[in-house]
Design a protein around this motif. Structure first.
Motif, PDB file in Angstrom:
ATOM      1  N   GLY A 138       0.830  -1.201   0.000  1.00 17.24           N
ATOM      2  CA  GLY A 138       0.000   0.000   0.000  1.00 17.24           C
ATOM      3  C   GLY A 138       0.864   1.250   0.000  1.00 17.24           C
ATOM      4  O   GLY A 138       2.101   1.184  -0.094  1.00 17.24           O
ATOM      5  N   PRO A 139       0.235   2.416   0.140  1.00 17.71           N
ATOM      6  CA  PRO A 139       0.989   3.664   0.158  1.00 17.71           C
ATOM      7  C   PRO A 139       1.964   3.677   1.338  1.00 17.71           C
ATOM      8  O   PRO A 139       1.618   3.291   2.447  1.00 17.71           O
ATOM      9  CB  PRO A 139      -0.094   4.744   0.340  1.00 17.71           C
ATOM     10  N   SER A 140       3.191   4.100   1.045  1.00 18.42           N
ATOM     11  CA  SER A 140       4.220   4.089   2.085  1.00 18.42           C
ATOM     12  C   SER A 140       5.174   5.243   1.873  1.00 18.42           C
ATOM     13  O   SER A 140       5.324   5.763   0.771  1.00 18.42           O
ATOM     14  CB  SER A 140       4.992   2.772   2.070  1.00 18.42           C
ATOM     15  N   ILE A 141       5.813   5.616   2.996  1.00 21.64           N
ATOM     16  CA  ILE A 141       6.877   6.613   2.958  1.00 21.64           C
ATOM     17  C   ILE A 141       8.175   5.825   2.947  1.00 21.64           C
ATOM     18  O   ILE A 141       8.479   5.111   3.906  1.00 21.64           O
ATOM     19  CB  ILE A 141       6.804   7.542   4.180  1.00 21.64           C
ATOM     20  N   ARG A 142       8.922   5.946   1.885  1.00 24.77           N
ATOM     21  CA  ARG A 142      10.104   5.089   1.717  1.00 24.77           C
ATOM     22  C   ARG A 142      11.335   5.903   1.376  1.00 24.77           C
ATOM     23  O   ARG A 142      11.242   7.008   0.847  1.00 24.77           O
ATOM     24  CB  ARG A 142       9.865   4.060   0.627  1.00 24.77           C
ATOM     25  N   VAL A 143      12.514   5.336   1.735  1.00 28.03           N
ATOM     26  CA  VAL A 143      13.808   5.925   1.415  1.00 28.03           C
ATOM     27  C   VAL A 143      14.586   4.906   0.585  1.00 28.03           C
ATOM     28  O   VAL A 143      14.635   3.720   0.929  1.00 28.03           O
ATOM     29  CB  VAL A 143      14.599   6.291   2.684  1.00 28.03           C
ATOM     30  N   VAL A 144      15.173   5.357  -0.501  1.00 27.05           N
ATOM     31  CA  VAL A 144      15.979   4.489  -1.369  1.00 27.05           C
ATOM     32  C   VAL A 144      17.392   5.040  -1.375  1.00 27.05           C
ATOM     33  O   VAL A 144      17.603   6.230  -1.634  1.00 27.05           O
ATOM     34  CB  VAL A 144      15.411   4.428  -2.789  1.00 27.05           C
ATOM     35  N   THR A 145      18.400   4.172  -1.089  1.00 33.42           N
ATOM     36  CA  THR A 145      19.795   4.603  -1.047  1.00 33.42           C
ATOM     37  C   THR A 145      20.675   3.524  -1.680  1.00 33.42           C
ATOM     38  O   THR A 145      20.351   2.318  -1.644  1.00 33.42           O
ATOM     39  CB  THR A 145      20.224   4.870   0.402  1.00 33.42           C
ATOM     40  N   PRO A 146      21.771   3.883  -2.296  1.00 38.63           N
ATOM     41  CA  PRO A 146      22.645   2.884  -2.954  1.00 38.63           C
ATOM     42  C   PRO A 146      23.570   2.185  -1.944  1.00 38.63           C
ATOM     43  O   PRO A 146      23.891   2.730  -0.895  1.00 38.63           O
ATOM     44  CB  PRO A 146      23.448   3.727  -3.927  1.00 38.63           C
ATOM     45  N   ILE A 147      23.967   0.940  -2.286  1.00 39.26           N
ATOM     46  CA  ILE A 147      24.976   0.180  -1.535  1.00 39.26           C
ATOM     47  C   ILE A 147      26.248   0.202  -2.374  1.00 39.26           C
ATOM     48  O   ILE A 147      26.246  -0.266  -3.532  1.00 39.26           O
ATOM     49  CB  ILE A 147      24.532  -1.273  -1.290  1.00 39.26           C
ATOM     50  N   ARG A 148      27.331   0.742  -1.797  1.00 43.46           N
ATOM     51  CA  ARG A 148      28.585   0.887  -2.540  1.00 43.46           C
ATOM     52  C   ARG A 148      29.596  -0.163  -2.045  1.00 43.46           C
ATOM     53  O   ARG A 148      29.734  -0.365  -0.841  1.00 43.46           O
ATOM     54  CB  ARG A 148      29.156   2.289  -2.356  1.00 43.46           C
ATOM     55  N   ASP A 149      30.238  -0.696  -3.031  1.00 43.91           N
ATOM     56  CA  ASP A 149      31.349  -1.635  -2.741  1.00 43.91           C
ATOM     57  C   ASP A 149      32.541  -1.118  -3.503  1.00 43.91           C
ATOM     58  O   ASP A 149      32.674  -1.343  -4.712  1.00 43.91           O
ATOM     59  CB  ASP A 149      30.997  -3.058  -3.171  1.00 43.91           C
TER      60      ASP A 149
END
Length: 563
Positions: A138-149
């Motif tokens: 459903g509707p959500s407040i989300r954060v997207v961030t990269p994983i660096r190697d």
């Protein structure tokens, strides 16, 4: 028969204000509650966003996550880890995915391996961003961030919390907010009721229209009445005064707010105004007027002030003095008529006895004696009012055994007195001075005070005059009118000279001792002076000087100008 229904009375001012204040308090409380709800919602969303951001960044920085991504089956390691983080942080989901959006973790294990629903372009460019998106939960407040190697992006992390969970938290806070708003509304209503109950008592339950109408009537009544009206507050300051009151007391327009003690009024009048008890029909003198004072305290649990009414008694007092003079003149004429009848009988009897020459001589002597004063007064005083007054007083004094003499230097030419000099004031001044002089001269001879006289007090070593006499000087010239009255009485003690012009200076009972006070008042009103000294015959001598030019005399008040 049914009686007609009474018209509905408008709500009182206190009731109207109560209704308005209740509506206002309710609106303020509702507005505050709404603002608190909106602010709480925004704050909950910000808190949720910070929470999921911290979780996503922590996962992206974890070395174990980077190690798991390098294995052939990342889900085997990452799924238990993501679920543990989700339970510990209380967020809705933690999704770890490959750069091509394939899920390695998900709260629903059946969704693992499927494509992530949401935006990832900014994260693939190395940014961490927040968005509200509708996904599988459903509707959500989300954060997207990269994983660096090292220097490359090997995966993405998306952590979020559903909007429904945020809303449920806000709804939980809304109950407490409602209770607070209800308490504030109840307290506001109670405070408003108490304040308006007090207002209702002070306004006596009247509505705004009634108060406005009462104010209009109050103002109209205040300035319509001819009597002076004065209202003092609890500190004896003038709270209200109408035009008639200011005129009677001789006050300036800015008198409101001043204390009575600062008004420079005569001491007896100031005492009457400051008195806490009621005063009824008290007679007081100002510099120019005789006024009747009535006071009534305004009491309502405490003394709130005083209402004072003032009536102008100046003209009535002058008329009363003139009436007394006319009454005395009438009595003198009655006595003279009786004496004339006696003399006529004497003349007739002498003629009957054959003594005609003696009869003519007796009649001629009486005529010459009466005509001599008349000719002297008419020849010296061309002002008819003063001449008539002097002739009338001569008749009165003769009946009391006092001789009225017009001084040789007396002279008032026809037209010498301007029309602006009130004749009534001249009668008041000269009439009262002659009356007091006759009383003093008569008392010196008989030892019996005359009615209404100022007591003649002897100086040490003075004796009685052999013959009672009053000498009047009336002279108009050099821009002033001189009126001087001297008597053969015992004189006035110099210690009392400053008090003889005060009202009530008399030992002959209540209501006496106003004549000289009226003299001083009339003299002051016309810009003149009055002095007291010892006369040539040992008695008192009063000298009045009145200016004959308009510039030297004060302008008459409205009532004097129209009198």
């Amino acid at each position: 028969m049914r009686l007609p229904r009474p018209r509905t009375r408008p709500r009182s001012l206190a009731g109207q204000l109560f209704a308005m204040q209740v509506v206002l308090v309710a609106a303020v409380v509702a507005g505050c509650a709404f603002f608190a709800y909106v602010s709480g919602s925004e704050q909950a969303k910000e808190t949720a966003a910070k929470q999921v951001r911290s979780a996503a960044l922590a996962i992206a920085e974890s070395p174990s996550v980077r190690e798991a991504i390098r294995t052939p089956d990342p889900s085997a390691v990452l799924q238990p880890y993501a679920e543990q983080v989700r339970r510990d942080t209380g967020i809705a989901f933690v999704t770890i995915m490959s750069p091509d959006r394939v899920r390695w973790t998900h709260p629903d294990t059946d969704r693992i391996g499927e494509e992530f629903l949401g935006h990832t372009a900014r994260a693939l460019r190395g940014e961490t961003f927040t968005e509200t998106y509708t996904g599988t939960l459903g509707p959500s407040i989300r954060v997207v961030t990269p994983i660096r190697d090292g220097g490359r992006i090997t995966g993405l992390v998306s952590a979020g919390i559903t909007v429904e969970r945020v809303s449920s938290q806000v709804r939980a806070q809304l109950g407490a907010l409602g209770l607070a708003a209800g308490g504030a509304l109840a307290l506001g209503g109670i405070g408003t009721y108490v304040i308006n109950a007090r207002l209702r008592r002070h306004t006596h339950g009247m509505n705004a229209a009634e108060l406005s109408r009462m104010h209009d009537y109050h103002q109209a009544t205040l300035y319509a009445v001819r009597e002076g009206l004065l209202m003092l507050d609890g500190q004896r300051r003038i709270a209200l005064i109408n035009d008639a009151g200011r005129e009677l007391l001789g006050l300036e327009p800015g008198a409101v707010g001043r204390r009575v003690a600062e008004l420079d009024l005569p001491a007896p009048l100031t005492g009457a105004l400051l008195a806490s008890e009621e005063r009824v029909d008290e007679l007081h003198l100002t510099a120019d007027r005789v006024i009747v004072v009535n006071t009534r305290p305004v009491v309502g649990g405490e003394q709130r002030g005083t209402v004072v009414t003032l009536r102008d008694h100046t003209e009535l007092q002058a008329l009363s003095g003139e009436l007394d003079s006319e009454r005395g003149f009438t009595q003198a004429l009655r006595s003279q008529a009786h004496e004339a009848a006696n003399r006529l009988h004497t003349v007739v009897s002498l003629i009957e006895l054959g003594r005609a020459e003696e009869a003519v001589g007796f009649a001629t002597a009486e005529l010459e004696l009466a005509q001599a004063l008349t000719d002297r007064v008419v020849g010296a005083v061309a002002e008819p009012v003063l001449a008539a007054l002097l002739l009338g007083k001569a008749a009165q004094t003769n009946e009391r055994g006092v001789e009225l003499v017009l001084a040789d230097d007396s002279l008032i030419d026809d037209g010498a007195l301007p029309a602006t000099l009130p004749q009534r004031d001249l009668v008041t001044i000269l009439g009262n001075l002659i009356d007091n002089a006759v009383d003093a001269a008569s008392e010196a001879v008989t030892g019996v005070p005359g009615p209404g006289s100022v007591p003649a007090q002897r100086s040490a070593g003075s004796g009685r005059a052999a013959r009672a006499r009053v000498t009047v000087t009336a002279l108009a010239g050099e821009g002033e009118l001189l009126l001087r009255v001297a008597d053969t009485g015992a004189g006035i003690d110099p210690r009392d000279a400053a008090e003889v012009f005060e009202r009530g200076w008399s030992t002959h009972g209540a209501g006496r001792g106003i004549g000289l006070a009226l003299v001083q008042q009339a003299v002051h009103r016309n810009g003149g002076t009055v002095t007291l000294d010892s006369g040539p015959d040992g008695g008192a001598r009063f000298t009045v000087r009145l200016p004959l030019t308009v510039a030297d005399r004060p302008a008459p008040t409205t009532k004097e100008a129209t009198a």
